[in-house]
Design a protein around this motif. Structure first.
Motif, PDB file in Angstrom:
ATOM      1  N   ARG A 237       0.825  -1.211   0.000  1.00 58.02           N
ATOM      2  CA  ARG A 237       0.000   0.000   0.000  1.00 58.02           C
ATOM      3  C   ARG A 237       0.860   1.262   0.000  1.00 58.02           C
ATOM      4  NH1 ARG A 237      -4.383  -0.087   4.542  1.00 58.02           N
ATOM      5  NH2 ARG A 237      -5.126   1.684   3.339  1.00 58.02           N
ATOM      6  N   ASN A 238       2.128   1.064  -0.214  1.00 62.82           N
ATOM      7  CA  ASN A 238       3.062   2.178  -0.249  1.00 62.82           C
ATOM      8  C   ASN A 238       2.926   2.963  -1.544  1.00 62.82           C
ATOM      9  OD1 ASN A 238       5.629   3.662  -0.002  1.00 62.82           O
ATOM     10  ND2 ASN A 238       6.045   2.147   1.583  1.00 62.82           N
ATOM     11  N   ASP A 239       2.980   4.278  -1.456  1.00 62.01           N
ATOM     12  CA  ASP A 239       2.913   5.104  -2.664  1.00 62.01           C
ATOM     13  C   ASP A 239       4.099   4.842  -3.580  1.00 62.01           C
ATOM     14  OD1 ASP A 239       0.580   6.238  -1.752  1.00 62.01           O
ATOM     15  OD2 ASP A 239       1.582   7.976  -0.843  1.00 62.01           O
ATOM     16  N   ASP A 240       5.226   4.470  -2.989  1.00 61.51           N
ATOM     17  CA  ASP A 240       6.443   4.212  -3.762  1.00 61.51           C
ATOM     18  C   ASP A 240       6.748   2.720  -3.822  1.00 61.51           C
ATOM     19  OD1 ASP A 240       6.952   6.999  -4.059  1.00 61.51           O
ATOM     20  OD2 ASP A 240       7.705   7.031  -2.007  1.00 61.51           O
ATOM     21  N   VAL A 241       5.713   1.898  -3.947  1.00 58.05           N
ATOM     22  CA  VAL A 241       5.891   0.459  -3.842  1.00 58.05           C
ATOM     23  C   VAL A 241       6.851  -0.089  -4.897  1.00 58.05           C
ATOM     24  CG1 VAL A 241       3.841  -0.043  -5.241  1.00 58.05           C
ATOM     25  CG2 VAL A 241       4.715  -1.762  -3.625  1.00 58.05           C
ATOM     26  N   THR A 242       6.839   0.441  -6.102  1.00 57.34           N
ATOM     27  CA  THR A 242       7.728  -0.061  -7.154  1.00 57.34           C
ATOM     28  C   THR A 242       9.183   0.184  -6.777  1.00 57.34           C
ATOM     29  OG1 THR A 242       6.059   0.310  -8.861  1.00 57.34           O
ATOM     30  CG2 THR A 242       8.342   0.085  -9.585  1.00 57.34           C
ATOM     31  N   LYS A 243       9.475   1.379  -6.294  1.00 58.08           N
ATOM     32  CA  LYS A 243      10.832   1.712  -5.881  1.00 58.08           C
ATOM     33  C   LYS A 243      11.264   0.863  -4.688  1.00 58.08           C
ATOM     34  CE  LYS A 243      11.663   5.540  -3.612  1.00 58.08           C
ATOM     35  NZ  LYS A 243      11.838   6.975  -3.278  1.00 58.08           N
ATOM     36  N   VAL A 244      10.375   0.701  -3.728  1.00 55.86           N
ATOM     37  CA  VAL A 244      10.685  -0.091  -2.539  1.00 55.86           C
ATOM     38  C   VAL A 244      10.933  -1.545  -2.916  1.00 55.86           C
ATOM     39  CG1 VAL A 244       9.791  -0.912  -0.331  1.00 55.86           C
ATOM     40  CG2 VAL A 244       9.389   1.453  -1.022  1.00 55.86           C
ATOM     41  N   GLN A 245      10.107  -2.065  -3.822  1.00 54.61           N
ATOM     42  CA  GLN A 245      10.269  -3.466  -4.224  1.00 54.61           C
ATOM     43  C   GLN A 245      11.541  -3.668  -5.042  1.00 54.61           C
ATOM     44  OE1 GLN A 245       6.721  -5.357  -5.637  1.00 54.61           O
ATOM     45  NE2 GLN A 245       7.619  -7.330  -5.136  1.00 54.61           N
ATOM     46  N   ASN A 246      11.867  -2.708  -5.881  1.00 55.88           N
ATOM     47  CA  ASN A 246      13.103  -2.806  -6.660  1.00 55.88           C
ATOM     48  C   ASN A 246      14.327  -2.847  -5.742  1.00 55.88           C
ATOM     49  OD1 ASN A 246      11.770  -2.869  -9.109  1.00 55.88           O
ATOM     50  ND2 ASN A 246      12.014  -0.675  -9.497  1.00 55.88           N
ATOM     51  N   LEU A 247      14.291  -2.039  -4.683  1.00 60.93           N
ATOM     52  CA  LEU A 247      15.397  -2.026  -3.727  1.00 60.93           C
ATOM     53  C   LEU A 247      15.499  -3.371  -3.008  1.00 60.93           C
ATOM     54  CD1 LEU A 247      17.627  -0.634  -2.111  1.00 60.93           C
ATOM     55  CD2 LEU A 247      15.845   0.326  -0.620  1.00 60.93           C
ATOM     56  N   ALA A 248      14.366  -3.883  -2.530  1.00 65.03           N
ATOM     57  CA  ALA A 248      14.364  -5.173  -1.830  1.00 65.03           C
ATOM     58  C   ALA A 248      14.802  -6.296  -2.763  1.00 65.03           C
ATOM     59  CB  ALA A 248      12.971  -5.455  -1.269  1.00 65.03           C
ATOM     60  N   ASN A 249      14.320  -6.275  -4.001  1.00 60.57           N
ATOM     61  CA  ASN A 249      14.700  -7.307  -4.966  1.00 60.57           C
ATOM     62  C   ASN A 249      16.190  -7.228  -5.305  1.00 60.57           C
ATOM     63  OD1 ASN A 249      12.075  -8.244  -5.086  1.00 60.57           O
ATOM     64  ND2 ASN A 249      11.562  -7.128  -6.957  1.00 60.57           N
ATOM     65  N   GLY A 250      16.688  -5.998  -5.459  1.00 60.11           N
ATOM     66  CA  GLY A 250      18.095  -5.811  -5.786  1.00 60.11           C
ATOM     67  C   GLY A 250      19.006  -6.324  -4.683  1.00 60.11           C
ATOM     68  N   VAL A 267       9.131 -10.678   0.863  1.00 67.47           N
ATOM     69  CA  VAL A 267       7.726 -10.870   1.236  1.00 67.47           C
ATOM     70  C   VAL A 267       6.984  -9.560   1.015  1.00 67.47           C
ATOM     71  CG1 VAL A 267       6.130 -11.315   3.138  1.00 67.47           C
ATOM     72  CG2 VAL A 267       8.207 -12.688   2.900  1.00 67.47           C
ATOM     73  N   VAL A 268       5.885  -9.632   0.284  1.00 62.25           N
ATOM     74  CA  VAL A 268       5.050  -8.454   0.036  1.00 62.25           C
ATOM     75  C   VAL A 268       3.811  -8.546   0.920  1.00 62.25           C
ATOM     76  CG1 VAL A 268       3.726  -7.154  -1.664  1.00 62.25           C
ATOM     77  CG2 VAL A 268       5.871  -8.263  -2.334  1.00 62.25           C
ATOM     78  N   LYS A 269       3.599  -7.526   1.735  1.00 65.86           N
ATOM     79  CA  LYS A 269       2.439  -7.472   2.618  1.00 65.86           C
ATOM     80  C   LYS A 269       1.366  -6.591   1.984  1.00 65.86           C
ATOM     81  CE  LYS A 269       4.474  -9.697   6.019  1.00 65.86           C
ATOM     82  NZ  LYS A 269       4.000 -10.966   6.576  1.00 65.86           N
ATOM     83  N   PRO A 270       0.244  -7.167   1.579  1.00 63.10           N
ATOM     84  CA  PRO A 270      -0.767  -6.392   0.854  1.00 63.10           C
ATOM     85  C   PRO A 270      -1.382  -5.254   1.648  1.00 63.10           C
ATOM     86  CG  PRO A 270      -1.586  -8.570   1.416  1.00 63.10           C
ATOM     87  CD  PRO A 270      -0.131  -8.582   1.720  1.00 63.10           C
ATOM     88  N   GLN A 276       7.616   3.334   4.308  1.00 61.45           N
ATOM     89  CA  GLN A 276       8.606   3.178   3.260  1.00 61.45           C
ATOM     90  C   GLN A 276       8.562   4.268   2.194  1.00 61.45           C
ATOM     91  OE1 GLN A 276       7.655  -1.024   2.481  1.00 61.45           O
ATOM     92  NE2 GLN A 276       9.671  -1.587   3.264  1.00 61.45           N
ATOM     93  N   SER A 277       7.760   5.304   2.433  1.00 56.41           N
ATOM     94  CA  SER A 277       7.746   6.455   1.520  1.00 56.41           C
ATOM     95  C   SER A 277       8.477   7.658   2.093  1.00 56.41           C
ATOM     96  CB  SER A 277       6.295   6.859   1.187  1.00 56.41           C
ATOM     97  OG  SER A 277       5.670   5.876   0.410  1.00 56.41           O
ATOM     98  N   ILE A 278       8.960   7.530   3.319  1.00 55.13           N
ATOM     99  CA  ILE A 278       9.577   8.683   3.981  1.00 55.13           C
ATOM    100  C   ILE A 278      10.990   8.935   3.476  1.00 55.13           C
ATOM    101  CG2 ILE A 278      10.287   9.642   6.207  1.00 55.13           C
ATOM    102  CD1 ILE A 278       8.031   8.082   7.510  1.00 55.13           C
TER     103      ILE A 278
END
Length: 320
Positions: A237-250, A267-270, A276-278
């Motif tokens: 539900r993060n506004d920057d979910v793509t960026k956050v996920q890319n960082l975690a995946n990387g 792990v993605v929590k729906p 994680q947008s701060i």
């Protein structure tokens, strides 16, 4: 947050005034539903729902992985265990020593990394008594954060480690409270551009066999040493979910290349945001679980530091 509470209160009022004689009004159920609606990253469990003969940190289920993918943490309404034991880490720095002034340690005057704990009371399997949630610092995620701070500092990073309790005396709104810590630190130290919310995973431990299975799943051997595995969590539900996920995946890919058995899948929590947008580089990492020991989790700190250091330097995010 205000809108969520306003909607929740509106629903509560409607339940009181709807003229339906067949409605069985359950204030306890309403309380839990209101908390879940207004703060979906938390699940409330009443004390009498817990098996008193065992220590539990998550709800009973035949598929704990499925459950923990939907709920981040369960909250116990009841007495907490608060031991007072103290010990030194491998660097000779205690969480109670003078380097932690006003619940915060800063390793240089231009830190770039903040380590904090939204759930500071999360403890490991060897914490005496309790339900894996207490102010037993020595057996908690705080002790792992202390070691991670040492390791990153040794690698040249400036680190702020916050030992503020965000989930005591109550779990409710712990992420709201930790967001204030993040903002306060970033306002004071403008070079901070990496935030690490350090947790440990929580699973239902119904018996000794289950505990052994969880321990096996969450540990591995690196360089002849038994260590706790870790993984990164992303709030969908993060506004920057793509960026956050890319960082975690990387980071996960980078760690997999270095220590294939040490890192677990992202792990993605729906229902999560997790603050994680701060910050530009916001991480939530789970080091071990309530089935692993404190020593095993602490042993992971040096490997986690090595991975963070190598990855961020590779991404041209370097210390001053």
């Amino acid at each position: 947050m205000y809108n969520k509470f306003a909607k929740a209160i509106s629903i509560a009022i409607l339940l009181f005034i709807i003229p339906n004689n067949s409605l069985a009004f359950d204030t306890n159920g309403l309380f839990k539903n209101l908390i879940k609606y207004s703060y979906p990253e938390v699940k409330v469990i009443q004390k009498d729902e817990v098996d008193k003969s065992t220590n539990k940190d998550n709800e009973t289920t035949s598929n704990s992985d499925k459950t923990t993918s939907n709920q981040f943490v369960n909250v116990y309404v009841g007495k907490e265990n608060i031991p007072t034991a103290k010990s030194e880490d491998s660097e000779g720095i205690t969480l109670e020593s003078s380097v932690y002034s006003s619940n915060m340690r800063v390793t240089n005057n231009k830190p770039q990394i903040l380590i904090y704990h939204s759930h500071s009371c999360e403890t490991y399997s060897d914490s005496p008594e309790g339900n894996y949630h207490s102010e037993d610092k020595d057996h908690s995620v705080m002790s792992v954060g202390c070691l991670l701070t040492n390791q990153l500092s040794n690698l040249g990073w400036g680190v702020v480690h916050s030992t503020t309790y965000h989930d005591s005396p109550t779990y409710n709104n712990s992420y709201s409270r930790s967001s204030e810590t993040i903002k306060s630190v970033m306002n004071q130290y403008s070079d901070v551009n990496i935030t690490i919310d350090l947790h440990r995973d929580g699973l239902n431990i119904a018996d000794e066999a289950t505990k052994n299975n969880i321990h096996k799943k969450y540990t591995t051997t690196v360089n002849g040493e038994k260590v706790a595995k870790f993984f990164f969590v992303v709030g969908a539900r993060n506004d920057d979910v793509t960026k956050v996920q890319n960082l975690a995946n990387g980071l996960t890919k980078y760690a997999k290349e270095k220590y294939p058995d040490l890192i677990m899948p992202v792990v993605v929590k729906p229902y999560g945001r997790f603050n994680q947008s701060i910050c530009d580089n916001a991480l939530l990492v789970e080091v071990g679980s309530n089935g692993t020991t404190t020593a095993e989790a602490q042993a992971s700190a040096k490997y986690l530091a090595e991975i963070l250091d190598g990855y961020f330097k590779e991404q041209n995010i370097k210390y001053n």
